[in-house]
Design a protein around this motif. Structure first.
Motif, PDB file in Angstrom:
ATOM      1  N   VAL A  58       0.524  -1.147   0.066  1.00 61.97           N
ATOM      2  CA  VAL A  58      -0.063   0.130  -0.028  1.00 61.97           C
ATOM      3  C   VAL A  58       0.711   1.291  -0.195  1.00 61.97           C
ATOM      4  O   VAL A  58       0.668   2.145  -0.666  1.00 61.97           O
ATOM      5  N   TYR A  59       1.806   1.386   0.828  1.00 61.23           N
ATOM      6  CA  TYR A  59       2.596   2.606   0.918  1.00 61.23           C
ATOM      7  C   TYR A  59       3.532   2.691   0.088  1.00 61.23           C
ATOM      8  O   TYR A  59       3.718   3.674  -0.727  1.00 61.23           O
ATOM      9  N   ALA A  68       1.520   1.690  -3.976  1.00 60.84           N
ATOM     10  CA  ALA A  68       0.360   2.617  -4.400  1.00 60.84           C
ATOM     11  C   ALA A  68       0.401   3.965  -3.997  1.00 60.84           C
ATOM     12  O   ALA A  68       0.294   4.953  -4.856  1.00 60.84           O
ATOM     13  N   ILE A  69       0.663   4.294  -2.723  1.00 67.87           N
ATOM     14  CA  ILE A  69       0.860   5.609  -2.297  1.00 67.87           C
ATOM     15  C   ILE A  69       2.040   6.348  -2.938  1.00 67.87           C
ATOM     16  O   ILE A  69       1.931   7.556  -3.239  1.00 67.87           O
ATOM     17  N   MET A  70       3.179   5.766  -3.130  1.00 67.61           N
ATOM     18  CA  MET A  70       4.413   6.368  -3.617  1.00 67.61           C
ATOM     19  C   MET A  70       4.044   6.519  -5.189  1.00 67.61           C
ATOM     20  O   MET A  70       4.340   7.738  -5.759  1.00 67.61           O
ATOM     21  N   LEU A 111       1.243   7.349  -6.448  1.00 65.98           N
ATOM     22  CA  LEU A 111       0.332   8.571  -6.362  1.00 65.98           C
ATOM     23  C   LEU A 111       1.181   9.832  -6.173  1.00 65.98           C
ATOM     24  O   LEU A 111       0.876  10.938  -6.829  1.00 65.98           O
ATOM     25  N   ILE A 112       1.904   9.755  -5.265  1.00 65.75           N
ATOM     26  CA  ILE A 112       2.934  11.066  -4.933  1.00 65.75           C
ATOM     27  C   ILE A 112       3.787  11.322  -6.027  1.00 65.75           C
ATOM     28  O   ILE A 112       3.792  12.588  -6.409  1.00 65.75           O
ATOM     29  N   THR A 117     -10.406   8.809   5.516  1.00 68.37           N
ATOM     30  CA  THR A 117      -9.215   8.694   5.062  1.00 68.37           C
ATOM     31  C   THR A 117      -9.373   8.608   3.612  1.00 68.37           C
ATOM     32  O   THR A 117      -8.758   9.236   2.549  1.00 68.37           O
ATOM     33  N   SER A 118     -10.307   7.704   3.081  1.00 66.98           N
ATOM     34  CA  SER A 118     -10.275   7.615   1.740  1.00 66.98           C
ATOM     35  C   SER A 118     -11.149   8.721   0.890  1.00 66.98           C
ATOM     36  O   SER A 118     -10.493   9.020  -0.157  1.00 66.98           O
ATOM     37  N   LEU A 176      -8.192  11.451   0.424  1.00 72.21           N
ATOM     38  CA  LEU A 176      -7.279  10.853  -0.537  1.00 72.21           C
ATOM     39  C   LEU A 176      -7.821  11.269  -2.096  1.00 72.21           C
ATOM     40  O   LEU A 176      -7.267  11.921  -2.987  1.00 72.21           O
TER      41      LEU A 176
END
Length: 167
Positions: A59-60, A63-65, A67-68, A148-149, A152
């Motif tokens: 996830v972090y 996926a999150i990276m 997105l960043i 949180t969703s 985002l």
């Protein structure tokens, strides 16, 4: 040996997190953040929480990276070319020292209660990590999960709106 391994992984995590803040190039900061996430996943494995380690990586770090990095490229952020103001460095240092003072004050004034939770290692071995986390996430913590969703989603929409020339 476990203590030595923890110290090495913790030192790499702290150095990588410092690089997240100090790198001038935003892509280098993102790569340092990925290294920090992998160090945290390693620490989860040492705490006998393999599910949390896998979620940390998937996830972090995944996926999150993505997105960043997508938002960084979408916004076309340039590296910092000018000098930093001495006022901002002084102000940031004062805030950091004040926060450090507060942490030391709180740690010296507080004590652990020693109270045990409802979930112990026998229950984890019987039921499993994944089922216990799923039950807690979708029953007790459903509202924070949904908030949180939504946050985002708002961040993604905000990045797209900021990059549009004409609305």
């Amino acid at each position: 040996m476990e203590t030595f391994f923890f110290m090495i992984v913790a030192a790499v995590a702290v150095l990588a997190s410092i690089l997240v803040i100090t790198c001038k190039n935003p892509i280098n900061s993102a790569l340092s953040l990925i290294l920090t996430f992998f160090c945290l996943a390693t620490l989860y494995v040492t705490l006998d929480a393999p599910f949390m380690a896998a979620i940390q990586v998937i996830v972090y770090a995944g996926a999150i990276m993505v997105l960043i990095v997508f938002v960084i490229m979408l916004l076309n952020v340039r590296t910092e070319s000018g000098r930093r103001s001495s006022h901002s460095v002084l102000f940031g240092s004062l805030i950091g020292l004040f926060t450090l003072f507060q942490l030391f004050y709180l740690f010296n004034r507080s004590s652990l209660t020693g109270q045990k939770g409802a979930i112990d290692s026998a229950l984890i071995n019987k039921v499993g990590h994944t089922e216990l986390i799923g039950k807690a996430l979708y029953t007790d913590f459903l509202l924070p999960f949904e908030v949180t969703s939504i946050l985002l989603l708002v961040a993604i929409i905000g990045a797209v709106v900021l990059t549009k020339k004409k609305i």
